[in-house]
Motif scaffolding. Structure first.
Motif, PDB file in Angstrom:
ATOM      1  N   HIS A 582       0.402  -5.505 -15.087  1.00 59.85           N
ATOM      2  CA  HIS A 582      -0.303  -4.726 -15.743  1.00 59.85           C
ATOM      3  C   HIS A 582      -1.627  -4.569 -15.469  1.00 59.85           C
ATOM      4  N   GLU A 583      -2.044  -6.023 -15.141  1.00 62.76           N
ATOM      5  CA  GLU A 583      -3.689  -5.874 -14.938  1.00 62.76           C
ATOM      6  C   GLU A 583      -3.888  -5.403 -13.518  1.00 62.76           C
ATOM      7  N   LEU A 584      -3.339  -5.714 -12.491  1.00 68.98           N
ATOM      8  CA  LEU A 584      -3.590  -5.341 -11.247  1.00 68.98           C
ATOM      9  C   LEU A 584      -3.205  -3.932 -11.098  1.00 68.98           C
ATOM     10  N   VAL A 585      -2.341  -3.352 -11.937  1.00 67.24           N
ATOM     11  CA  VAL A 585      -2.016  -1.769 -11.924  1.00 67.24           C
ATOM     12  C   VAL A 585      -3.190  -1.169 -12.286  1.00 67.24           C
ATOM     13  N   SER A 586      -4.026  -1.505 -13.382  1.00 73.20           N
ATOM     14  CA  SER A 586      -5.134  -0.929 -13.763  1.00 73.20           C
ATOM     15  C   SER A 586      -6.140  -1.128 -13.048  1.00 73.20           C
ATOM     16  N   VAL A 587      -6.254  -2.178 -12.209  1.00 71.99           N
ATOM     17  CA  VAL A 587      -7.513  -2.369 -11.346  1.00 71.99           C
ATOM     18  C   VAL A 587      -6.968  -1.328 -10.202  1.00 71.99           C
ATOM     19  N   ASP A 588      -5.909  -1.192  -9.371  1.00 71.53           N
ATOM     20  CA  ASP A 588      -5.740  -0.309  -8.459  1.00 71.53           C
ATOM     21  C   ASP A 588      -4.132  -0.134  -8.292  1.00 71.53           C
ATOM     22  N   ARG A 589      -3.734   1.073  -8.835  1.00 66.53           N
ATOM     23  CA  ARG A 589      -2.370   1.296  -8.956  1.00 66.53           C
ATOM     24  C   ARG A 589      -1.660   1.578  -7.528  1.00 66.53           C
ATOM     25  N   LEU A 590      -2.702   1.613  -6.383  1.00 66.51           N
ATOM     26  CA  LEU A 590      -2.147   2.015  -5.091  1.00 66.51           C
ATOM     27  C   LEU A 590      -2.441   0.961  -4.117  1.00 66.51           C
ATOM     28  N   SER A 591      -2.256  -0.343  -4.843  1.00 71.33           N
ATOM     29  CA  SER A 591      -2.624  -1.484  -4.028  1.00 71.33           C
ATOM     30  C   SER A 591      -1.200  -2.376  -3.793  1.00 71.33           C
ATOM     31  N   PRO A 592      -0.804  -2.883  -2.522  1.00 68.28           N
ATOM     32  CA  PRO A 592       0.546  -3.468  -2.402  1.00 68.28           C
ATOM     33  C   PRO A 592       0.498  -4.612  -3.099  1.00 68.28           C
ATOM     34  N   GLN A 593      -0.680  -5.347  -3.495  1.00 65.70           N
ATOM     35  CA  GLN A 593      -0.454  -6.407  -4.234  1.00 65.70           C
ATOM     36  C   GLN A 593       0.077  -6.089  -5.585  1.00 65.70           C
ATOM     37  N   ALA A 594      -0.130  -5.001  -6.285  1.00 63.50           N
ATOM     38  CA  ALA A 594       0.049  -4.577  -7.695  1.00 63.50           C
ATOM     39  C   ALA A 594       1.548  -4.446  -7.627  1.00 63.50           C
ATOM     40  N   TRP A 595       1.880  -3.496  -6.614  1.00 60.88           N
ATOM     41  CA  TRP A 595       3.353  -3.555  -6.615  1.00 60.88           C
ATOM     42  C   TRP A 595       4.315  -4.720  -6.321  1.00 60.88           C
ATOM     43  N   CYS A 596       3.687  -5.261  -5.391  1.00 61.85           N
ATOM     44  CA  CYS A 596       4.410  -6.785  -5.239  1.00 61.85           C
ATOM     45  C   CYS A 596       4.422  -7.667  -6.742  1.00 61.85           C
ATOM     46  N   ALA A 597       3.684  -7.692  -7.373  1.00 63.49           N
ATOM     47  CA  ALA A 597       3.394  -8.428  -8.694  1.00 63.49           C
ATOM     48  C   ALA A 597       4.812  -7.723  -9.740  1.00 63.49           C
ATOM     49  N   ILE A 598       4.609  -6.186  -9.740  1.00 64.87           N
ATOM     50  CA  ILE A 598       5.760  -5.714 -10.335  1.00 64.87           C
ATOM     51  C   ILE A 598       7.040  -5.972  -9.901  1.00 64.87           C
TER      52      ILE A 598
END
Length: 821
Positions: A582-598
Motif C-alpha cells: 500500500h505504501e509503495l503504491v502511494s509513492v509511485d503506482r507506476l513503479s515495478p517495485q510496487a506491483w512486485c510487492a502487491i
C-alpha cells in the motif's frame, strides 16, 4: 541600429543556461526554441534544444532534434544527447555509432575537478561518454565491450559509480585497489583547478581594491600594481634554459599549452575542455587484472613555479616612477593631488617649525585630504620612491592623524614601530599601526625613533605578495588532495563490499559495510545492501531489521523494495507485506517495485492468479525487470504450468544473464518434469553465478541422487553444510544420504546436531528413530518415534508402523518408503 543575430543568440544562450541551472525546464525549452529560430543551422542551438527536451522527458523529440549533428559526430553535445535518447528508445546501435563518430571530440577530453558553484562544463568528457557506451553495449547484449568501456571510464574517473556497479553486475573481476587510488592525472587536474580558481578570485579582489582607492584618487596606480595573477604551473611563461625543471614529467609536458573551459556567469558558451592525456596507455591499467598494487602512494611533486626567490627579490630595486616617464607626460593635465602621488614631494631646504609632538607645522597650501591620499599610497602600494628621512617622520604622523579623523594640528602620541617586522611586512600589512610603549612627548628619544623608522622604510624593499600567494595555493592544493584521498578510501571500502556482494560473498560484504563510519553506514543505500546480503544468506529476520531502518530513513525509497517484499513473504508477515504494498503504491503506482510487492502479498494469500497479474504488470512497466519475470515463474510452478514457467524464466535470463534465481527456476521446472540431467546443468549454472548458496548446492546433490550418484551427492551436501552450518535442509539431506550409503553412525551424528537446530521438526525425530532401530538401540528408537508422533499427529500411521516393526529383524532398515513428506 538593430543588434546582430550573434549578440541576440548569445543572450539567449545565457538565458537558457540560467533557467536550466534554476530547474525551470519549461522556460528553458521555450528559450531554446527561440534560439533555434535565430540560428537554425547551429549545432550548438540544436544541442541546447535537445538537452532541454531530454531533461523535460521528451525523449523522442530530443532524439529527433539531436540526430542531424549527432549522427555526423560534428557536435559532442548532440552526439551525447542522441546516444542517451537512443538508449531509452532501444536504438542501441545508433547511439554507439554517434559516439564513435564524435570520438575525436571527447577522446582526450577530461574535466576532472572543473565543476563547482561558479564553473560548469556542459559538454561530457571521456569518462562520461565511456560510461554511456558501456550501458549501450550492455543493452545490446555485448557484455565484453560493456566491461571494457566501464573499465576505461573508471580509469579516468574512479568516482563513476554507475561504471563500477556495471562491472559488478557483469561479473567482472575488478581490482578495487587499482581503481580507488590517487593518480598523476588527478593531482595534475587538482593543481590546474586551483590555478583557474585563483585567476577568477584575483580580478574580483583587484576590483574591490580599485573601488577603495578611487575614492582617494588612486585608481590608475592600483590597477597597474595590484593585479598580479599567479602563474600557471602547467603553462610555462619562461624560455627554456637548457636544464630540466624540478618535478617535470611527460604529464606536465602534455598539459602545457592546453586550455580550460571556465564557464562563469558571463561565459557559458561552448568551449573545448582540457585536452589531458587521460585516455593514453600510461593511465593506470590493471583494473580488471587484479594485480597487486602498493597501497601507499606518494603524490608526485607539483611543477616548480619559476618565481624569484627571497634573495632575488631583495636584490631587485623597488619599482619607481621617473620624472620624465611616458606615464607622467600622459598625465600632465591631471590635478595637483594626483601629481603628488606619482612624483616625489620636493625636498625642504629651509628649516621648518615642528610642533611639540614632533610633527611639522601645517601649511596653508597643504590640505589634509591630499596628505592622507599621498601617504596611504606610499604605505599600501609601495610604488613611489621612499621619501627622505627628514620628511618621512613628520608626514607619517600627519597621515595617521588624518586617518583617525583628528583635527589638523592636534597632538597625538607616537607609537613605537617594531624594527624586526620592517623588512618582512607585505603589501597588505605595511600600513598597519601597532600600539606599543610610548615615550615622552617631544623628547630626543622620540625623534631618534622617527629617524630610525624613516631609514628602515627607505631601505626596506617592497616584498611582493607572490610567495604568500604561492604558499596559500599549495596549501589549498594539499587540502584538496587530502579530501580526494579521503573520498578514495571511502569509495574503496564501499566498492570492496559491493564487489563481495555481487560475488555473493555476503558475510564479507556485511563486515565491510559495518566497518564504515556510522554517518555513512546509516544511509538508505548502505542499509539496503546489508539487508540484501542477509536475504541472500536466508537470514530473513536480520534482513527485515535493516529494511525497516531503510523505510524509517527514506519512506519514499523504491529501490530494493522488491527484495524487502520477498523477505516479508518468507517470514509469512501478511499484514506487514500488505502495508508495504500500500505504501509503495502511494509513492509511485507506476513503479515495478510496487506491483512486485502487491504480487507477493497475493501470493502469500495463495491467490496465484492475482499475483501473476501483478507480476506481469511490473514487467510491462519495466521490460528489463528480471525479478518480476522470476516471480512469474514461481507462480506458474505453484499452478503446475511448467511451460509458461519456462518462458518466464527465460525472459528473466534475457533481461539479466546473471540472475541466478531464474537459472534455479529452470532447474526446478526440469526437475519436476523428471529431466534430471538438464536440471543438473541449470542448477550448476546458477551455482557458478552464486557459489555460496547452500540451497543451490543441495539441489545439485538431490539431482545427483536421482541420477544414482550418491557419493557425488554426499560431496555436495557436505559442501552445503560447510557453507551454511545452520541450514537444516542441507544437514537433513546429508544424513539421509549417509543413511542410504550404510553409514548410520555418521548419519546419527548429523541428526543429533540437527536436533539442536530444529528441535520441533518431526522428520528429524522420525529419522533418528529409524537409525536407532538399525543400531539395535530400541529404547532410544521408541523415545524418538514418540517425539515424532507428538510433533506430527497426522503421520501417526507411519510412526506406528515403524514402532511395531522394531522386532522384525528381516526389515530393510534403509527402505525410504516409510519416510514422511
Amino acid at each position: 541600429m538593430a543588434p546582430s543575430v550573434i549578440h541576440v543568440a548569445g543572450q539567449l544562450r545565457q538565458l537558457v543556461y540560467y533557467h536550466l541551472d534554476n530547474n525551470l525546464l519549461k522556460n528553458a525549452l521555450f528559450l531554446a526554441s527561440r534560439l533555434v529560430a535565430y540560428e537554425p543551422r547551429s549545432a550548438e542551438a540544436a544541442y541546447l534544444l535537445a538537452y532541454c527536451q531530454y531533461q523535460s522527458g521528451f525523449v523522442k523529440a530530443a532524439w529527433d532534434t539531436s540526430r542531424p549533428a549527432g549522427v555526423r559526430g560534428s557536435h559532442l553535445g548532440c552526439s551525447y544527447i542522441f546516444a542517451q535518447a537512443s538508449l531509452e528508445l532501444g536504438r542501441y546501435v545508433d547511439g554507439l555509432t554517434a559516439l564513435e563518430k564524435s570520438k575525436h571530440l571527447w577522446q582526450n577530453r577530461n574535466t576532472w575537478a572543473q565543476h563547482n558553484e561558479t564553473r560548469r562544463q556542459h559538454l561530457p568528457d571521456a569518462a562520461a561518454v565511456s560510461c554511456l557506451k558501456g550501458k549501450l553495449w550492455k543493452a545490446h547484449k555485448n557484455i565484453d565491450q560493456a566491461v571494457e568501456c566501464w573499465a576505461a571510464a573508471l580509469k579516468l574517473n574512479p568516482f563513476m559509480w554507475d561504471a563500477f556497479t556495471g562491472l559488478c553486475d557483469a561479473g567482472a573481476k575488478v581490482s578495487v585497489p587499482n581503481v580507488y587510488k590517487m593518480s598523476a592525472e588527478m593531482i595534475a587536474m587538482t593543481h590546474l583547478s586551483q590555478q583557474q580558481t585563483a585567476k577568477i578570485e584575483i580580478p574580483s579582489t583587484v576590483a574591490a581594491d580599485k573601488a577603495t582607492t578611487s575614492a582617494t584618487g588612486q585608481q590608475s596606480h592600483t590597477s597597474n600594481h595590484a593585479s598580479v595573477a599567479p602563474a600557471d604551473p602547467f603553462v610555462s611563461t619562461h624560455k627554456p634554459h637548457g636544464h630540466s625543471q624540478i618535478g617535470n614529467s611527460v604529464l606536465w609536458e602534455k598539459l602545457n599549452g592546453s586550455k580550460m573551459s571556465i564557464n562563469t556567469m558571463d561565459t557559458v558558451l561552448d568551449e573545448e575542455g582540457l585536452n589531458a592525456p587521460s585516455t593514453e596507455a600510461e593511465v593506470e591499467t590493471g583494473i580488471l587484472q587484479g594485480g597487486v598494487v602498493n597501497q601507499h602512494h606518494e603524490p608526485p611533486p607539483a611543477p616548480m613555479r619559476k618565481a624569484k626567490g627571497a634573495a632575488e627579490v631583495a636584490a631587485d630595486p623597488p619599482p619607481r616612477w621617473k620624472t620624465g616617464s611616458t606615464r607622467l607626460k600622459a598625465k600632465a593635465k591631471v590635478a595637483s593631488d594626483d601629481t603628488a602621488v606619482l612624483q616625489d614631494p620636493p625636498a625642504s631646504t629651509a628649516p621648518f617649525k615642528r610642533t611639540v609632538s614632533g610633527q611639522p607645522a601645517p601649511t596653508s597650501h597643504a590640505t589634509s585630504g591630499t596628505a592622507e591620499g599621498t601617504r596611504r599610497s606610499n604605505r599600501l602600494l609601495n610604488t613611489t620612491r621612499p621619501p627622505s628621512a627628514s620628511s618621512t617622520a613628520g608626514s607619517k604622523i600627519s597621515s595617521l592623524a588624518n586617518t583617525l579623523g583628528l583635527r589638523e594640528g592636534r597632538d597625538i602620541k607616537k607609537a613605537r614601530a617594531p624594527a624586526v617586522r620592517a623588512r618582512t611586512a607585505t603589501a597588505s600589512t605595511v600600513g598597519r599601526v601597532v600600539s606599543g610603549n610610548r615615550t615622552r612627548t617631544g623628547s630626543a628619544d622620540a625623534m631618534d625613533v622617527d629617524a630610525k623608522e624613516s631609514r628602515a622604510a627607505a631601505n626596506a624593499p617592497p616584498v611582493p605578495s607572490l610567495p604568500n600567494s604561492k604558499v596559500r595555493a599549495e596549501s589549498a592544493v594539499n587540502r584538496e588532495l587530502e579530501g580526494i584521498q579521503t573520498l578514495l578510501d571511502l569509495f574503496g571500502r564501499i566498492a570492496s563490499a559491493q564487489l563481495c556482494l555481487s560475488n555473493y560473498d555476503c558475510q564479507t560484504a556485511i563486515q565491510i559495510f559495518n566497518s564504515l563510519p556510522s554517518a555513512q553506514r546509516e544511509t538508505p543505500y548502505i542499509l539496503s545492501q546489508i539487508g540484501k546480503a542477509y536475504h541472500e544468506q536466508a537470514q530473513y529476520a536480520e534482513a527485515e531489521k535493516f529494511f525497516i531502518r531503510v523505510r524509517q530513513l527514506a519512506p519514499t525509497r523504491l529501490e530494493d523494495m522488491e527484495v524487502y517484499s520477498t523477505v516479508l513473504w518468507h517470514l509469512k508477515s501478511e499484514i506487514e507485506l500488505a502495508y508495504l504494498a500500500h505504501e509503495l503504491v502511494s509513492v509511485d503506482r507506476l513503479s515495478p517495485q510496487a506491483w512486485c510487492a502487491i504480487g507477493n502479498s497475493f501470493s502469500l494469500q495463495r491467490e496465484h492468479e492475482q499475483a501473476l497479474k501483478c507480476f506481469k504488470r511490473s514487467t510491462q512497466l519495466d521490460s528489463q525487470f528480471a525479478y518480476g519475470y522470476t516471480l512469474q515463474g514461481h507462480e506458474y510452478i505453484a499452478n503446475e504450468e511448467f511451460e509458461k514457467a519456462l518462458e518466464a524464466y527465460r525472459a528473466a535470463i534475457a533481461a539479466d544473464g546473471r540472475h541466478y534465481n531464474a537459472w534455479y527456476g529452470l532447474g526446478k521446472v526440469y526437475e519436476k518434469m523428471g529431466k534430471w540431467a538438464i536440471a543438473e546443468q541449470h542448477y550448476r549454472t546458477a551455482a557458478k553465478i552464486n557459489p555460496t548458496n547452500a540451497v543451490l548446492i543441495c539441489c545439485i546433490g538431490l539431482v545427483l541422487e536421482r541420477l544414482k550418484h550418491p557419493e557425488k551427492a554426499l560431496q555436495m551436501y557436505t559442501r552445503a553444510c560447510t557453507l551454511a552450518p545452520s541450514s537444516a535442509l542441507s544437514r537433513f539431506k546429508k544424513a539421509r544420504c549417509l543413511m542410504s550409503l550404510g553409514r548410520p553412525r555418521e548419519a546419527l551424528a548429523e541428526l543429533l546436531i540437527l536436533r539442536d537446530v530444529v528441535p520441533d521438526e518431526a522428520n528429524v525425530w522420525f529419522l533418528m528413530g529409524r537409525l536407532y532401530k538399525t543400531l539395535r538401540e530400541k529404547g532410544n528408537a521408541v523415545r524418538a518415534f514418540t517425539m515424532a508422533l507428538n510433533l506430527d499427529p497426522k503421520a501417526a500411521q507411519f510412526i506406528k508402523d515403524a514402532m511395531e516393526s522394531l522386532d522384525d529383524e528381516d526389515e530393510d532398515p534403509y527402505d525410504e518408503d516409510e519416510d514422511m513428506d
